[in-house]
Design a protein around this motif. Structure first.
Motif, short mmCIF file in Angstrom:
data_model
loop_
_atom_site.label_atom_id
_atom_site.label_comp_id
_atom_site.label_asym_id
_atom_site.label_seq_id
_atom_site.Cartn_x
_atom_site.Cartn_y
_atom_site.Cartn_z
N MET A 1 -53.39 168.84 38.42
CA MET A 1 -53.46 170.28 38.03
C MET A 1 -53.51 171.12 39.35
SD MET A 1 -56.06 172.39 35.55
CE MET A 1 -55.92 174.25 35.41
N ILE A 2 -52.81 172.22 39.37
CA ILE A 2 -52.60 173.11 40.63
C ILE A 2 -53.46 174.16 40.62
CG2 ILE A 2 -51.21 174.65 42.07
CD1 ILE A 2 -48.98 172.99 40.96
N ASP B 1 -44.62 181.00 38.40
CA ASP B 1 -43.59 179.96 37.92
C ASP B 1 -44.25 179.15 36.76
OD1 ASP B 1 -41.42 177.97 37.53
OD2 ASP B 1 -40.74 178.78 39.47
N ASP B 2 -43.47 178.83 35.75
CA ASP B 2 -43.84 177.97 34.84
C ASP B 2 -43.69 176.42 35.01
OD1 ASP B 2 -41.23 177.65 32.41
OD2 ASP B 2 -41.12 178.62 34.38
N GLU B 3 -43.13 176.23 35.98
CA GLU B 3 -42.74 174.79 36.39
C GLU B 3 -43.67 174.37 37.73
OE1 GLU B 3 -41.04 172.55 35.22
OE2 GLU B 3 -39.99 173.72 33.52
N ALA B 4 -44.47 173.36 37.50
CA ALA B 4 -45.49 172.85 38.58
C ALA B 4 -44.54 172.63 39.95
CB ALA B 4 -46.22 171.99 38.01
N MET B 5 -43.49 172.17 39.71
CA MET B 5 -42.67 171.33 40.89
C MET B 5 -42.19 172.48 41.53
SD MET B 5 -41.90 168.87 42.70
CE MET B 5 -42.32 167.63 41.63
N ILE C 1 -43.67 175.49 41.96
CA ILE C 1 -44.82 176.08 42.59
C ILE C 1 -45.18 175.16 43.80
CG2 ILE C 1 -47.23 176.34 42.50
CD1 ILE C 1 -46.73 177.21 39.42
N LYS C 2 -44.94 174.15 43.62
CA LYS C 2 -45.32 172.99 44.67
C LYS C 2 -44.38 173.28 45.95
CE LYS C 2 -46.19 167.95 45.63
NZ LYS C 2 -46.07 166.68 45.51
N VAL D 1 -51.62 181.46 42.51
CA VAL D 1 -50.84 180.89 41.70
C VAL D 1 -50.68 181.16 40.27
CG1 VAL D 1 -49.84 179.12 43.28
CG2 VAL D 1 -51.34 178.55 41.33
N LYS E 1 -49.14 180.36 36.21
CA LYS E 1 -48.03 179.63 35.46
C LYS E 1 -47.34 180.34 34.44
CE LYS E 1 -51.32 176.80 34.23
NZ LYS E 1 -51.83 175.68 33.66
#
Length: 376
Positions: free
Chosen positions: A1-2, A19-23, A25-26, A40, A42
């Protein structure tokens, strides 16, 4: 979890990544974490919640395509919030339609980044917009500081003006042992008349708040020219001869000349202020029917400031003690002023005086000379 906050908030610029995509955001976090304090979110709702907390971000990187509240709606709500309206928004999207970009710019976005991101390009654009936003805030802060300094300086100038006026008026007062609080009373009479008439169709265009303030400040100088009248005339305990009265009348011209010289030496603010003082000093003995002095002006050819002062000056002379008469009661002064309506005085100003009788009496009582009775 970010985690919501990926770098400690510090003096570094604060960025919000949405952003709704964790990737996704990463990718942005890895790209920007060394230079910025990152937060951040989501989804759109979470983004607005993050921005509701102090301090607001310096820039928002905002995904367009998100479930529920999309990026366009988040941007629209930001721009409706005065606290967030100036926060720059960069949309981050895979969309390639120019119409989508135009729509984003219409909503208030400052730039677009297209996925997949080019790190050097993305970092350069973020850096540019952060610097622009900070420069704009610095300029606004400087502007506010400058405005405060200008306001402070203006107040200082106005204080100096007030002291100078009072000093000049007091100089004339020391030459005339009949003046007493005449200067202060007439000053307040003039303001009362001007405030009453500022909505009158004849005067509305001339009596704005600034002008009324200047009239109030200028009124004490109406008899400043008396400093040039010989004591044998100015202080004479009885009626003046025709020759002496001719000399006495020159106080209007002497006052105008002295004040006009100051106008020619001063800047714009002094000109606006002293112009009224010149008119009052020169023309407050002119009469509506043209039989006054020094120029025999009639009607509206007489400056409004002088017409106001004429009523104030005569009323105060009537209710005040003079070496040649006792103070008249208000009722008698009222009769004499009404009798000169349309002859000596502007009729509408006399009507204003009649509407303000209680105000005039209050001013008279407030600044009554100690050795005079209160004329009822």
């Amino acid at each position: 979890m970010i985690p919501a906050v990926l770098a400690p908030l510090s003096d570094r610029p604060r960025l919000l990544i949405v952003d709704d995509e964790a990737m996704n955001i990463k990718v942005l976090v890895e790209m920007l974490r060394d230079d910025y304090a990152l937060t951040v979110a989501k989804n759109g709702v979470q983004a607005l919640e993050r921005m509701a907390m102090d301090p607001a971000p310096d820039l928002v990187l905002l995904d367009v395509m998100m479930p529920g509240m999309d990026g366009h709606e988040v941007c629209r709500r930001m721009k409706q919030d005065p606290r967030l309206a100036d926060v720059p928004v960069i949309f981050v999207t895979a969309l390639g339609d120019p119409n989508d970009e135009l729509h984003g710019f219409d909503l208030g976005a400052v730039d677009y980044l297209t996925k997949p991101l080019t790190p050097l390009l993305a970092k350069a654009r973020v850096r540019t917009h952060v610097q622009l936003a900070r420069a704009q805030r610095a300029l606004e802060n400087y502007s506010h500081t400058l405005e405060a300094r200008v306001a402070e300086r203006t107040q200082e100038v106005e204080r100096v003006q007030a002291v100078t006026i009072r000093a000049l008026a007091s100089l004339a007062e020391t030459r005339d042992n009949e003046t007493g609080n005449h200067i202060r009373r007439t000053q307040h009479y003039v303001r009362a008349l001007a405030l009453h008439l500022h909505a009158h169709p004849r005067f509305a265009g001339q009596l704005d708040d600034r002008t009324i303030d200047l009239l109030f400040k200028s009124a004490p100088l109406h008899d400043v020219g008396k400093v040039g009248i010989p004591d044998r005339i100015l202080l004479k305990p009885g009626p003046l001869t025709d020759e002496e009265f001719t000399i006495m009348k020159t106080h209007t011209v002497l006052g105008r000349s002295a004040l006009r010289a100051a106008v020619e030496e001063g800047g714009e603010s002094e000109i606006a202020f002293l112009r009224h003082a010149c008119d009052i000093a020169a023309y407050h003995h002119e009469k509506w029917d043209g039989t006054g002095y020094p120029e025999g002006l009639a009607g509206e050819a007489i400056p409004l400031s002088a017409r106001l002062m004429a009523v104030a000056d005569v009323y105060d002379a009537l209710i005040s003690r003079r070496v040649y008469k006792p103070p008249f009661p208000h009722a008698r002064a009222r009769e004499l002023i009404v009798a000169d309506r349309g002859a000596r005085f502007d009729p509408d100003i006399v009507d204003a005086f009649l509407a303000l009788e209680d105000v005039f009496r209050d001013i008279r009582n407030r600044y009554c000379d100690e050795d005079e009775i209160d004329p009822s």
